[in-house]
Design an enzyme around this catalytic site. Structure first.
Site, PDB file in Angstrom:
ATOM      1  N   CYS A   1       0.855  -1.179   0.000  1.00 20.89           N
ATOM      2  CA  CYS A   1       0.000   0.000   0.000  1.00 20.89           C
ATOM      3  C   CYS A   1       0.894   1.233   0.000  1.00 20.89           C
ATOM      4  CB  CYS A   1      -0.880   0.017   1.239  1.00 20.89           C
ATOM      5  SG  CYS A   1      -1.815  -1.496   1.453  1.00 20.89           S
TER       6      CYS A   1
ATOM      7  N   ASN B   1       0.583   0.269   6.116  1.00 17.89           N
ATOM      8  CA  ASN B   1       1.083  -0.580   5.039  1.00 17.89           C
ATOM      9  C   ASN B   1       1.706  -1.801   5.704  1.00 17.89           C
ATOM     10  OD1 ASN B   1       2.313  -1.691   2.778  1.00 17.89           O
ATOM     11  ND2 ASN B   1       4.054  -0.287   2.851  1.00 17.89           N
ATOM     12  N   GLY B   2       1.311  -2.995   5.292  1.00 19.83           N
ATOM     13  CA  GLY B   2       1.889  -4.212   5.876  1.00 19.83           C
ATOM     14  C   GLY B   2       0.792  -5.156   6.342  1.00 19.83           C
TER      15      GLY B   2
ATOM     16  N   TRP C   1      -3.647  -1.881  -1.432  1.00 16.01           N
ATOM     17  CA  TRP C   1      -3.538  -3.164  -2.130  1.00 16.01           C
ATOM     18  C   TRP C   1      -4.033  -4.183  -1.111  1.00 16.01           C
ATOM     19  CZ3 TRP C   1      -0.878  -7.826  -1.578  1.00 16.01           C
ATOM     20  CH2 TRP C   1      -0.815  -8.631  -2.722  1.00 16.01           C
TER      21      TRP C   1
ATOM     22  N   ARG D   1       1.823   1.432  -6.008  1.00 19.85           N
ATOM     23  CA  ARG D   1       1.986   0.502  -4.886  1.00 19.85           C
ATOM     24  C   ARG D   1       0.713  -0.253  -4.555  1.00 19.85           C
ATOM     25  NH1 ARG D   1       6.589   1.396  -1.781  1.00 19.85           N
ATOM     26  NH2 ARG D   1       5.599   0.290  -0.084  1.00 19.85           N
TER      27      ARG D   1
ATOM     28  N   GLU E   1      11.823 -13.822 -18.583  1.00 22.83           N
ATOM     29  CA  GLU E   1      11.475 -12.427 -18.321  1.00 22.83           C
ATOM     30  C   GLU E   1      10.447 -11.938 -19.355  1.00 22.83           C
ATOM     31  OE1 GLU E   1      11.617 -10.484 -16.014  1.00 22.83           O
ATOM     32  OE2 GLU E   1      11.432  -8.497 -16.858  1.00 22.83           O
TER      33      GLU E   1
ATOM     34  N   GLU F   1       2.032 -10.401 -17.090  1.00 19.47           N
ATOM     35  CA  GLU F   1       1.619  -9.432 -16.066  1.00 19.47           C
ATOM     36  C   GLU F   1       0.884  -8.235 -16.639  1.00 19.47           C
ATOM     37  OE1 GLU F   1       4.642  -7.637 -13.443  1.00 19.47           O
ATOM     38  OE2 GLU F   1       6.071  -7.719 -15.066  1.00 19.47           O
TER      39      GLU F   1
ATOM     40  N   HIS G   1      10.157 -32.520 -24.458  1.00 15.24           N
ATOM     41  CA  HIS G   1       9.913 -33.301 -23.242  1.00 15.24           C
ATOM     42  C   HIS G   1       8.559 -32.968 -22.625  1.00 15.24           C
ATOM     43  CE1 HIS G   1      13.939 -34.928 -23.404  1.00 15.24           C
ATOM     44  NE2 HIS G   1      14.384 -33.699 -23.629  1.00 15.24           N
TER      45      HIS G   1
ATOM     46  N   LYS H   1       3.700  -2.629  -7.191  1.00 18.11           N
ATOM     47  CA  LYS H   1       5.101  -2.509  -7.589  1.00 18.11           C
ATOM     48  C   LYS H   1       6.041  -3.124  -6.561  1.00 18.11           C
ATOM     49  CE  LYS H   1       8.506  -0.818 -10.041  1.00 18.11           C
ATOM     50  NZ  LYS H   1       8.796  -1.600 -11.251  1.00 18.11           N
TER      51      LYS H   1
ATOM     52  N   LYS I   1       6.701 -10.558 -18.467  1.00 17.74           N
ATOM     53  CA  LYS I   1       6.193  -9.251 -18.927  1.00 17.74           C
ATOM     54  C   LYS I   1       4.847  -9.430 -19.603  1.00 17.74           C
ATOM     55  CE  LYS I   1       8.078  -7.171 -17.134  1.00 17.74           C
ATOM     56  NZ  LYS I   1       9.218  -7.371 -16.301  1.00 17.74           N
TER      57      LYS I   1
END
Ligand code: AGP
Length: 610
Positions: free
Chosen positions: A2, A100-101, A75, A27, A483, A490, A506, A605, A487
């Site tokens: 947050c 936040n947390g 968040w 955030r 990567e 997300e 395989h 983020k 990208k």
């Protein structure tokens, strides 16, 4: 995760809080709110579900005037995104708090406070803290004392900011496990979970340490450490310029950050490499002694930073001949380890505040590693403060949730570190000079790739109606493929998986058909012929290929095979350069699909909770 912002000033704080929230929205962005104290008996509060713009509309219609306030963008952890669960939370009419947390023992505290007669209006862990502080306040009559005596009751991670209508000239903040910075003004002071929030009002910052509690007034800041001892925390100036957190001419932060890469890769090299060699003193005065004694490297990181670590493993083993292990922090922290003697513990993190990475570092410091080295982008972050040695990337603020320039600057820093380590392990001056010269060419090569943007945008149209995709790479290009897949998933929400190309037969080959685009990175190295055979396997099953290939690699465009020819690149620096077209591909797919590129759903983020 947050975002928190707060201000105490001579002027009205609503505008400062709103602008701070806009800058912190990366955030968390499921709801937002603010509480302002104006000298009256009640705190005024506004909360809205959705983005900060919804809150802005609400307070434009009904302004919250006052000189002291706190605000929050959320968040969700405990409780769904809703107006009732949005912060600030209040206890009574006067006390307001943002958090936040995560408070791990919130249920036990909630039961206790319910038994004391407190009523809960939300499902959050934060409201528990509001009532706990209120209970102390009633007994002690001082907000500072009430917060201080609440802290030992809290288990978990938190950054808190608290105000009370009865004490309209200060806010009380504390941190344990979540970041909090004080912005130092002239006749006014501020707090935030990230200095970016406060750049319009100050460029001077004090970073709180774990366990600190601070009393913030417009003309005074008093900080006490965990033991209750008064402490001074150093004031640092923000170096990147206030407009570094603005989108400027770009449609999205992500695009701006992709285009900044030539500049920030160069900045990450500056002062650390000459024309032909790495300056190991630039890695710190202790570096030479340390590098002489490192026999193994353990890399820890999450997400994109983990992929950077995976690339580095190829470099470290190939160039330095030093064994290297790489693990995601959330796994590493919960298992037993066999630690080889003289192992360097290397954490990679853009934010320096990722909870799992920090927890792994804290464990490692007790576990007998030789030293802890951090590669990080945020000065003053917890990771930087808690590591023995630090190599700062010079990416500048990265706002887009999808990491781009942080990754390529991490790779740059990791290659510089690898070369320094390799020199202590027998790398010849010629080979070092060859790679350093290749590194100097990277910013120009990235600019050449950026010039291909139009063609990549064209390519992206083929992904519009797809639900799944495969990314293939071999050797150090396998993490680049990972990567690329991260990208795409997300920001476009297309399912993307990465495989080492040799693994295709395989299992994943069973998935390949005309509805499964297969993206491949193919620099011209000694694996390219094998990679071409893998591509044949895909074509033979009707799969459509999108290949980013070295001009000289001989990969030919034909029906079902789209080839983007890239300029020749040294095989060691190729992972840095080949990342960029994949970033652009994902960006354009997301734009075409109309997703929220900079703030993709469900993500934040900086992952400061477990
Ligand atoms: C990448 O695009 C993501 N946003 C995410 O994987 C990120 O890299 C990860 O959360 C680690 O963050 P850090 O580098 O700040 O530690």
């Amino acid at each position: 995760m947050c975002g928190i912002v707060g201000a105490v000033s001579e002027r009205d704080v609503q505008g400062i809080l709103l602008e701070g929230l806009r800058r912190l929205e990366y955030r968390g962005y499921d709801s937002a709110g603010m509480a302002v104290i104006n000298g009256g008996p009640h705190a005024q509060r506004a909360r809205e579900l959705g983005k900060v713009s919804a809150l802005a509309e609400a307070v434009e219609a009904n302004p919250l005037n006052g000189h002291l306030g706190i605000a929050h963008t959320r968040w969700a952890t405990h409780g769904e995104p809703s107006q009732l669960n949005a912060h600030p939370h209040m206890s009574g009419d006067g006390l307001a708090i943002v958090h936040n947390g995560i408070i791990e023992n919130y249920q036990e505290l909630r039961d206790e406070l319910k038994a004391d007669g407190f009523e809960f209006t939300s499902q959050t862990d934060t409201e528990v803290v509001a009532h706990l502080i209120q209970k102390n306040y009633r007994e002690q009559g001082s907000l500072y004392d009430a917060v201080k005596s609440a802290i030992p009751r809290l288990r978990g991670a938190y950054a808190l900011a608290v105000v009370h209508a009865d004490e309209p000239d200060h806010l009380v903040v504390c941190r344990e496990g979540s970041p909090l910075v004080i912005g130092v003004g002239i006749g006014e002071n501020f707090i935030a979970s990230d200095q970016l929030a406060l750049l319009p009002v100050t460029d001077r910052f004090m970073f709180l340490e774990e366990g600190d509690i601070a009393d913030i007034r417009k003309d005074r800041i008093e900080i006490h450490d965990r033991e209750g001892t008064p402490v001074e925390r150093e004031t640092n100036r923000f170096e990147h310029g206030a407009d570094s957190a603005e989108k400027g001419e770009y449609r999205h932060f992500m695009l701006k950050e992709i285009y900044e890469q030539p500049k920030v890769i160069k900045a990450t090299m500056e002062g650390r490499v000459t024309d032909s060699r790495v300056l190991e003193q630039a890695l710190g005065t202790e570096a030479a002694n340390l590098l002489d004694n490192v026999r193994h490297v353990q890399i820890i990181a999450c997400g994109t930073s983990y992929h950077a670590g995976m690339v580095a493993r190829y470099w470290i083993e190939e160039l330095a001949g030093v064994p290297c292990s790489v693990e995601v922090a959330s796994e590493f922290r919960y298992r037993k380890h066999v630690i080889q003697p003289d192992t360097l513990f290397l954490c990679i993190s853009q934010s320096g505040e990722t909870a799992d990475t920090l927890a792994a570092l804290r464990q490692a410091k007790k576990a007998g590693f030789r030293a802890a080295l951090a590669i990080c982008n945020v000065p003053g972050s917890s990771l930087v403060r808690e590591s023995d040695l630090v190599i700062m990337t010079q990416a500048g603020p990265e706002i887009g949730v999808a990491s781009t320039k942080a990754f390529t600057t991490q790779l740059t820093a990791l290659l510089i570190f690898t070369l320094a380590l390799a020199r202590h392990n027998g790398l010849s001056a010629e080979r070092e000079a060859d790679i350093v010269s290749a590194l100097h060419q990277v910013p120009g090569q990235v600019s050449d790739i950026l010039a291909l943007n139009g063609g990549i945008e064209e390519m992206s149209r083929a992904f519009m109606d797809k639900f799944h995709s495969l990314f293939l790479g071999r050797g150090s290009q396998f993490p680049v493929a990972m990567e690329g897949a991260l990208k795409l998933k997300e920001i476009s929400y297309i399912h993307a998986e990465a495989y080492p190309a040799g693994e295709l037969k395989h299992g994943p080959l069973a998935l390949v058909d005309s509805e499964m685009p297969v993206v491949t990175v193919a620099p011209n190295n000694d694996l390219v012929e094998k990679l071409k055979s893998n591509l044949e396997e895909v074509r033979a099953r009707g799969g459509e290929l999108f290949v980013f290939a070295d001009k000289s690699a001989g990969v030919k465009a034909e029906e079902g095979v789209h080839v983007m020819q890239l300029p020749p690149v040294h095989e060691i620096t190729a992972p840095i350069v080949y990342t960029v077209p994949l970033q652009l591909l994902s960006y354009h797919v997301a734009v075409l699909k109309g997703t929220d590129v900079d703030q993709p759903r469900n993500l934040a983020k900086s992952v400061t909770v477990e």
